[in-house]
Design a protein around this motif. Structure first.
Motif, PDB file in Angstrom:
ATOM      1  N   PHE A 279       0.821  -1.355   0.007  1.00 21.50           N
ATOM      2  CA  PHE A 279      -0.002  -0.065  -0.060  1.00 21.50           C
ATOM      3  C   PHE A 279       0.892   1.209  -0.109  1.00 21.50           C
ATOM      4  O   PHE A 279       1.641   1.589   0.916  1.00 21.50           O
ATOM      5  N   ILE A 280       0.654   2.100  -1.110  1.00 18.87           N
ATOM      6  CA  ILE A 280       1.585   3.291  -1.200  1.00 18.87           C
ATOM      7  C   ILE A 280       0.777   4.131  -1.037  1.00 18.87           C
ATOM      8  O   ILE A 280      -0.195   4.687  -1.597  1.00 18.87           O
ATOM      9  N   ASP A 281       1.296   5.067   0.343  1.00 22.99           N
ATOM     10  CA  ASP A 281       0.321   6.347   0.893  1.00 22.99           C
ATOM     11  C   ASP A 281       1.233   7.189   1.392  1.00 22.99           C
ATOM     12  O   ASP A 281       0.946   7.537   2.405  1.00 22.99           O
TER      13      ASP A 281
ATOM     14  N   ASP B 168       5.095  -3.683 -17.289  1.00 19.17           N
ATOM     15  CA  ASP B 168       5.090  -4.932 -16.381  1.00 19.17           C
ATOM     16  C   ASP B 168       4.056  -5.102 -15.540  1.00 19.17           C
ATOM     17  O   ASP B 168       4.052  -6.172 -14.622  1.00 19.17           O
ATOM     18  N   TYR B 169       3.214  -4.126 -15.289  1.00 14.12           N
ATOM     19  CA  TYR B 169       2.075  -3.890 -14.606  1.00 14.12           C
ATOM     20  C   TYR B 169       0.565  -3.772 -15.335  1.00 14.12           C
ATOM     21  O   TYR B 169       0.508  -3.087 -16.122  1.00 14.12           O
ATOM     22  N   ASP B 170      -0.319  -4.533 -14.653  1.00 18.13           N
ATOM     23  CA  ASP B 170      -1.666  -4.262 -15.052  1.00 18.13           C
ATOM     24  C   ASP B 170      -2.385  -3.510 -13.981  1.00 18.13           C
ATOM     25  O   ASP B 170      -2.603  -4.153 -12.892  1.00 18.13           O
ATOM     26  N   THR B 171      -2.909  -2.273 -14.474  1.00 16.73           N
ATOM     27  CA  THR B 171      -3.404  -1.311 -13.572  1.00 16.73           C
ATOM     28  C   THR B 171      -4.696  -0.886 -13.846  1.00 16.73           C
ATOM     29  O   THR B 171      -5.066  -0.681 -14.943  1.00 16.73           O
ATOM     30  N   THR B 172      -5.724  -1.148 -12.680  1.00 17.10           N
ATOM     31  CA  THR B 172      -6.978  -0.415 -13.057  1.00 17.10           C
ATOM     32  C   THR B 172      -7.137   0.802 -11.983  1.00 17.10           C
ATOM     33  O   THR B 172      -6.430   0.800 -10.667  1.00 17.10           O
ATOM     34  N   PHE B 173      -7.496   1.927 -12.677  1.00 19.26           N
ATOM     35  CA  PHE B 173      -7.792   3.241 -11.737  1.00 19.26           C
ATOM     36  C   PHE B 173      -9.189   3.256 -11.424  1.00 19.26           C
ATOM     37  O   PHE B 173     -10.112   3.260 -12.329  1.00 19.26           O
ATOM     38  N   LEU B 174      -9.202   3.673 -10.216  1.00 18.71           N
ATOM     39  CA  LEU B 174     -10.939   3.673  -9.763  1.00 18.71           C
ATOM     40  C   LEU B 174     -11.109   4.927  -8.956  1.00 18.71           C
ATOM     41  O   LEU B 174     -10.124   5.594  -8.026  1.00 18.71           O
ATOM     42  N   ALA B 175     -12.136   5.657  -9.269  1.00 15.06           N
ATOM     43  CA  ALA B 175     -12.545   7.053  -8.456  1.00 15.06           C
ATOM     44  C   ALA B 175     -13.195   6.690  -7.278  1.00 15.06           C
ATOM     45  O   ALA B 175     -14.119   6.665  -6.958  1.00 15.06           O
ATOM     46  N   ILE B 176     -12.347   5.730  -6.623  1.00 20.92           N
ATOM     47  CA  ILE B 176     -12.927   5.289  -5.096  1.00 20.92           C
ATOM     48  C   ILE B 176     -12.006   6.201  -4.123  1.00 20.92           C
ATOM     49  O   ILE B 176     -10.635   6.510  -4.158  1.00 20.92           O
ATOM     50  N   GLY B 177     -12.341   6.757  -3.178  1.00 20.34           N
ATOM     51  CA  GLY B 177     -11.938   7.411  -1.967  1.00 20.34           C
ATOM     52  C   GLY B 177     -11.279   8.806  -2.764  1.00 20.34           C
ATOM     53  O   GLY B 177     -11.838   9.461  -3.499  1.00 20.34           O
ATOM     54  N   ASP B 178      -9.957   8.962  -2.640  1.00 27.54           N
ATOM     55  CA  ASP B 178      -9.349   9.872  -3.225  1.00 27.54           C
ATOM     56  C   ASP B 178      -8.532   9.546  -4.411  1.00 27.54           C
ATOM     57  O   ASP B 178      -7.872  10.226  -4.859  1.00 27.54           O
ATOM     58  N   GLY B 179      -9.003   8.488  -5.120  1.00 29.87           N
ATOM     59  CA  GLY B 179      -8.284   8.009  -6.453  1.00 29.87           C
ATOM     60  C   GLY B 179      -7.625   6.934  -6.123  1.00 29.87           C
ATOM     61  O   GLY B 179      -6.437   7.265  -5.502  1.00 29.87           O
ATOM     62  N   MET B 180      -7.543   5.680  -6.510  1.00 24.80           N
ATOM     63  CA  MET B 180      -6.925   4.635  -6.177  1.00 24.80           C
ATOM     64  C   MET B 180      -6.521   3.743  -7.418  1.00 24.80           C
ATOM     65  O   MET B 180      -7.317   3.831  -8.350  1.00 24.80           O
ATOM     66  N   ALA B 181      -5.142   3.019  -7.171  1.00 23.26           N
ATOM     67  CA  ALA B 181      -5.002   2.286  -8.569  1.00 23.26           C
ATOM     68  C   ALA B 181      -4.480   1.146  -7.944  1.00 23.26           C
ATOM     69  O   ALA B 181      -3.811   0.815  -6.867  1.00 23.26           O
ATOM     70  N   VAL B 182      -4.728  -0.173  -8.480  1.00 21.64           N
ATOM     71  CA  VAL B 182      -4.607  -1.489  -8.279  1.00 21.64           C
ATOM     72  C   VAL B 182      -3.888  -1.977  -9.237  1.00 21.64           C
ATOM     73  O   VAL B 182      -4.322  -2.122 -10.499  1.00 21.64           O
TER      74      VAL B 182
ATOM     75  N   GLY C  18       0.516 -10.952  -5.980  1.00 23.57           N
ATOM     76  CA  GLY C  18       0.240  -9.898  -5.042  1.00 23.57           C
ATOM     77  C   GLY C  18      -0.243  -8.473  -5.833  1.00 23.57           C
ATOM     78  O   GLY C  18      -0.235  -8.698  -6.675  1.00 23.57           O
ATOM     79  N   ILE C  19      -0.539  -7.485  -4.961  1.00 22.52           N
ATOM     80  CA  ILE C  19      -1.182  -6.699  -5.662  1.00 22.52           C
ATOM     81  C   ILE C  19      -0.657  -5.265  -4.939  1.00 22.52           C
ATOM     82  O   ILE C  19      -0.080  -5.307  -3.808  1.00 22.52           O
ATOM     83  N   ILE C  20      -0.450  -4.040  -5.789  1.00 22.04           N
ATOM     84  CA  ILE C  20      -0.030  -2.986  -5.287  1.00 22.04           C
ATOM     85  C   ILE C  20      -1.137  -1.784  -5.534  1.00 22.04           C
ATOM     86  O   ILE C  20      -1.812  -1.573  -6.328  1.00 22.04           O
ATOM     87  N   VAL C  21      -1.430  -0.962  -4.182  1.00 26.77           N
ATOM     88  CA  VAL C  21      -2.380  -0.303  -4.145  1.00 26.77           C
ATOM     89  C   VAL C  21      -2.116   1.148  -3.968  1.00 26.77           C
ATOM     90  O   VAL C  21      -1.117   1.338  -2.795  1.00 26.77           O
ATOM     91  N   CYS C  22      -2.301   2.085  -4.862  1.00 33.67           N
ATOM     92  CA  CYS C  22      -1.528   3.553  -4.718  1.00 33.67           C
ATOM     93  C   CYS C  22      -2.830   4.360  -4.348  1.00 33.67           C
ATOM     94  O   CYS C  22      -4.050   4.327  -4.964  1.00 33.67           O
TER      95      CYS C  22
END
Ligand code: SAM
Length: 210
Positions: free
Chosen positions: A124-126, A190-204, A147-151
């Motif tokens: 979790f990158i915050d 190298d990464y498959d990322t989904t951007f979501l307008a959740i919270g303050d904007g998150m990417a998984v 695993g997953i990385i959440v920004c």
């Protein structure tokens, strides 16, 4: 979060959590918002994360929430601000989570990754928003293969999407950095990322399997 949905997404109630919310409010310490937190905890539960790395502890709010999901979770969290480190240690002890949470009181850009457990189910990158690309590049190799990385904060209060006027030059510079990171991340092969307008904007992000 819509007030209507907020009543359904029941976040844990714990005396320490109530205390941390008050401290964050009065000391103006930025912590994850409720919608982002509900989503983060959903991810922790869904992927059954057991090994978690967090960059940016602040007072321990999100770390304590994640650790409370399952007592088999072990979480390492990095914070560079000594005042916040002291507060986070107190909260972790008060929540009886010292055996589950290891706080690393250092600048995440200087941490020797050899000292970390690695093989993380979730990172979790915050932390400092202007440094996200450096955090991602440095810590992504420690991710487990599934695993997953959440920004977090990739919309930065709607400023990155140009929804609001930006007056200050420093803030405009920060917003440009986040925008650059978002573009870098979406085009990272190298990464498959989904951007979501959740919270303050998150990417998984997940590692591409090739
Ligand atoms: N994750 C926390 C939560 O939701 O409860 C909030 C973290 S707060 C948004 C960001 C934190 O990252 C701040 O406490 C700041 O001191 C810390 N930080 C910023 N840059 C950092 C760095 N390079 N290394 C370690 N910590 C950093």
């Amino acid at each position: 979060m819509s007030n209507y949905f907020q009543t359904f997404n029941q976040l844990p109630i714990h005396p320490i959590i109530t205390k941390m919310r008050e401290i964050a409010y009065h000391q103006q310490v930025p912590i994850i918002n409720d919608e982002g937190l509900a989503f983060l905890l959903f991810l922790v539960k869904t992927i059954k994360a057991k090994r978690i790395l967090e960059i940016g502890t602040a007072i321990g709010f999100s770390a304590i929430h994640m650790a409370l999901v399952d007592e088999a979770i072990h979480l390492e969290t990095i914070e560079r601000d000594p005042v916040l480190v002291e507060q986070a240690i107190t909260h972790i002890q008060e929540a009886n989570l010292a055996s589950q949470i290891t706080l690393i009181p250092e600048d995440a850009l200087l941490v020797d990754v050899q000292q970390l457990k690695g093989n993380y189910d979730l990172i979790f990158i915050d932390a400092a928003k202007a440094q996200y690309q450096k955090f991602f590049t440095k810590y992504a190799p420690l991710l487990a293969s599934s695993g997953i990385i959440v920004c977090d904060n990739l919309l930065f209060h709607g400023l990155v999407a140009g929804e609001k006027e930006i007056e200050s030059k420093n803030l405009r510079h920060l917003v440009e950095k986040i925008d650059t990171f978002n573009k870098w991340l979406t085009s990272n092969p190298d990464y498959d990322t989904t951007f979501l307008a959740i919270g303050d904007g998150m990417a998984v992000s997940t590692r591409c399997k090739r």
